[in-house]
Design a protein around this motif. Structure first.
Motif, PDB file in Angstrom:
ATOM      1  N   SER A   1     -31.760 -14.799 -20.346  1.00  0.00           N
ATOM      2  CA  SER A   1     -30.689 -15.217 -20.841  1.00  0.00           C
ATOM      3  C   SER A   1     -30.768 -15.690 -22.126  1.00  0.00           C
ATOM      4  O   SER A   1     -32.078 -16.222 -22.501  1.00  0.00           O
ATOM      5  CB  SER A   1     -30.084 -16.097 -19.846  1.00  0.00           C
TER       6      SER A   1
ATOM      7  N   LYS B   1     -20.968 -16.197 -12.542  1.00  0.00           N
ATOM      8  CA  LYS B   1     -21.762 -17.662 -12.271  1.00  0.00           C
ATOM      9  C   LYS B   1     -21.639 -18.300 -13.878  1.00  0.00           C
ATOM     10  O   LYS B   1     -21.847 -19.587 -13.683  1.00  0.00           O
ATOM     11  CB  LYS B   1     -23.028 -17.508 -12.020  1.00  0.00           C
TER      12      LYS B   1
ATOM     13  N   GLU C   1     -23.816  -6.708 -18.097  1.00  0.00           N
ATOM     14  CA  GLU C   1     -23.360  -7.938 -17.096  1.00  0.00           C
ATOM     15  C   GLU C   1     -23.309  -9.159 -17.944  1.00  0.00           C
ATOM     16  O   GLU C   1     -24.024 -10.242 -17.778  1.00  0.00           O
ATOM     17  CB  GLU C   1     -24.501  -8.223 -16.013  1.00  0.00           C
TER      18      GLU C   1
HETATM   19  C1  LIG Z   1     -26.914 -14.918 -14.979  1.00  0.00           C
HETATM   20  C2  LIG Z   1     -26.860 -13.379 -14.970  1.00  0.00           C
HETATM   21  C3  LIG Z   1     -26.227 -12.685 -15.760  1.00  0.00           C
HETATM   22  C4  LIG Z   1     -25.526 -13.342 -17.189  1.00  0.00           C
HETATM   23  O1  LIG Z   1     -26.572 -13.715 -18.152  1.00  0.00           O
HETATM   24  P1  LIG Z   1     -26.156 -14.351 -19.505  1.00  0.00           P
HETATM   25  O2  LIG Z   1     -27.227 -14.751 -20.322  1.00  0.00           O
HETATM   26  O3  LIG Z   1     -25.087 -15.311 -19.277  1.00  0.00           O
HETATM   27  O4  LIG Z   1     -25.325 -13.119 -20.199  1.00  0.00           O
HETATM   28  C5  LIG Z   1     -26.322 -11.172 -15.699  1.00  0.00           C
HETATM   29  N1  LIG Z   1     -26.969 -10.652 -14.549  1.00  0.00           N
HETATM   30  C6  LIG Z   1     -27.736 -11.263 -13.794  1.00  0.00           C
HETATM   31  C7  LIG Z   1     -28.172 -10.597 -12.727  1.00  0.00           C
HETATM   32  C8  LIG Z   1     -27.624 -12.678 -13.747  1.00  0.00           C
HETATM   33  O5  LIG Z   1     -28.400 -13.557 -12.942  1.00  0.00           O
END
Ligand SMILES: *Cc1c(COP(=O)(O)O)cnc(C)c1O
Length: 427
Positions: free
Chosen positions: A207, A65, A286
């Motif tokens: 985040s 995303k 992630e």
């Molecule tokens: C948005 C999201 C991420 C990514 O987060 P970043 O701050 O961009 O690294 C990872 N895991 C989940 C479940 C998310 O919703």
């Protein structure tokens, strides 16, 4: 942002001048650096290697995303990335980009039946389940298909990520995951379902975290939960600590990715030796923003300058529909002119043409600019294009990937006629 720098007074992406890109592709334009993407992903891959993790016991699942362009997904897939998706649409993107669905994990609080079916058809690695009704439905859908679904439960460790409230997700009041206190009970319920295989545990506390202390605190709680689960005869094969390491927008100094991963692996190793009988457990991440955020800029052209009594406005051709973060989170993006040192600066609010007072991109910046000048908003690679909309019937920007002295158009500018092509007039 070393891959975006001035050469002979002109801002370049790697070896390509942004002026030439504006001439060739128009503006607003998202410009990404391939070298930056590779470097940012490698920080994760190298840290896994340094901790002697093979592909089998560490997996980086890029958060689709944050930037879901097929060229970006394809590049990361070729570097060995897995993918964290939050919709069936994102799964189709990963597949269209040549990514491996068996390296896909599916997050999100509202997965629909069709999305579950699609993911099961493609045999994805794991569903990150966020509630009991969701796992019950997944069990049903898998049963109808004669399949079993691998799941991880998103546990909410109730750790304060100390980030913007809109991007903090690990507190009790958030909609995400199951409460830490309820997790054991949820796991028992899930493990008893006939078409569900419990394989993992995950969390994602927020985040743009600059410090890894909250992430490590969450990791400790997750590890305790693994012990509690295994004591109940529910073995856990992977733990997934989510995304979240922040980037430098202004003067932030985020913990280096390698240091953070090193600390995660050290803790996991110490626990494995002491309490986990040395048994292996796969560690997953992630990341989104920390891979793409500083690998992209939004290029824009000054339309008009309005010098007022109390404020000066630079009206540019990019707007909140192109880059939502300032309007949504009051996010700060550095502004640079494409031509360096243009004489006397004035203080400007950089705003777009959209009919909203919230349509601003930067406020109170010293800029030496004239009508027609090009400027860029830095650190726009993450949550930029993926959050773009067609508000005010504005076609979304084109996207370009620069690789050395080559520029590749990776998404065409949207044509306004396409924006209403699905609509019908009623006679
Ligand atoms: C948005 C999201 C991420 C990514 O987060 P970043 O701050 O961009 O690294 C990872 N895991 C989940 C479940 C998310 O919703």
């Amino acid at each position: 942002m070393s891959h975006f720098s001035y050469r002979n007074g002109v801002l370049h992406a790697e070896q390509v001048s942004l002026q030439s890109l504006a001439q060739q592709f128009g503006s607003p334009l998202y410009v990404y650096s391939k070298a930056a993407l590779v470097e940012n992903f490698s920080a994760y891959a190298d840290a896994c290697r340094a901790a002697q993790r093979s592909d089998a016991d560490a997996l980086v699942c890029y958060s689709v995303k944050s930037n879901s362009n097929l060229a970006v997904l394809n590049l990361l897939g070729r570097l060995g990335s897995g993918f964290d998706i939050v919709s069936g649409g994102e799964l189709l993107r990963v597949i269209a980009a040549g990514g491996d669905p068996r390296r896909v994990i599916f997050s999100g609080v509202g997965k629909g039946r069709d999305e579950m079916r699609l993911a099961l058809e493609h045999d994805i690695l794991c569903f990150n389940v966020e509630s009991i009704p969701e796992v019950a439905r997944l069990n049903e859908v898998a049963g109808e298909m004669g399949k079993r679904a691998r799941i991880s439960l998103r546990v909410n460790p109730n750790v304060d990520a100390k980030t913007h409230p809109y991007i903090s997700t690990g507190l009790k009041e958030n909609k995400f995951g199951v409460a830490y206190e309820d997790a054991l009970g949820c796991y028992r319920t899930a493990a008893a379902l006939p078409n569900i295989d419990v394989v993992g545990i995950d969390c994602h506390i927020g985040s743009q975290l600059l410090d890894d202390a909250p992430l490590l605190e969450a990791l400790d709680k997750i590890i305790d939960m693994v012990d509690a689960l295994e004591a109940e005869g529910i073995p856990i094969h992977h733990l997934d600590i989510g995304g979240g390491i922040g980037i430098t927008y202004d003067d932030e100094q985020p913990v280096p990715v390698g240091d953070y991963l090193g600390r995660v692996f050290a803790r996991v190793d110490a626990w494995r030796q002491k309490k986990h009988a040395g048994r292996p457990i796969k560690v997953m991440f992630e990341p989104g923003r920390s891979i793409v955020g500083n690998a992209g800029v939004l290029l824009s052209q000054v339309q008009y300058l309005k010098h007022g009594e109390t404020k000066n406005f630079a009206v540019v051709d990019a707007a909140m529909n192109d880059l939502m973060r300032p309007a949504m989170y009051e996010a700060w993006h550095e502004v640079k002119t494409v031509l360096e040192n243009r004489g006397d600066a004035r203080v400007y609010d950089v705003v777009g043409p959209v009919c909203e007072s919230g349509d601003w991109l930067a406020r109170g910046r010293d800029l030496a600019i004239a009508e027609g000048d090009l400027l860029v908003l830095l650190s726009a690679g993450a949550y930029g294009m993926t959050m773009a909309s067609n508000y005010n019937t504005r076609g979304r920007a084109a996207e370009v990937l620069v690789d050395g002295d080559q520029a590749h158009l990776i998404r065409e500018r949207e044509n306004p006629a396409d924006l209403f092509a699905l609509e019908r007039i009623v006679e």
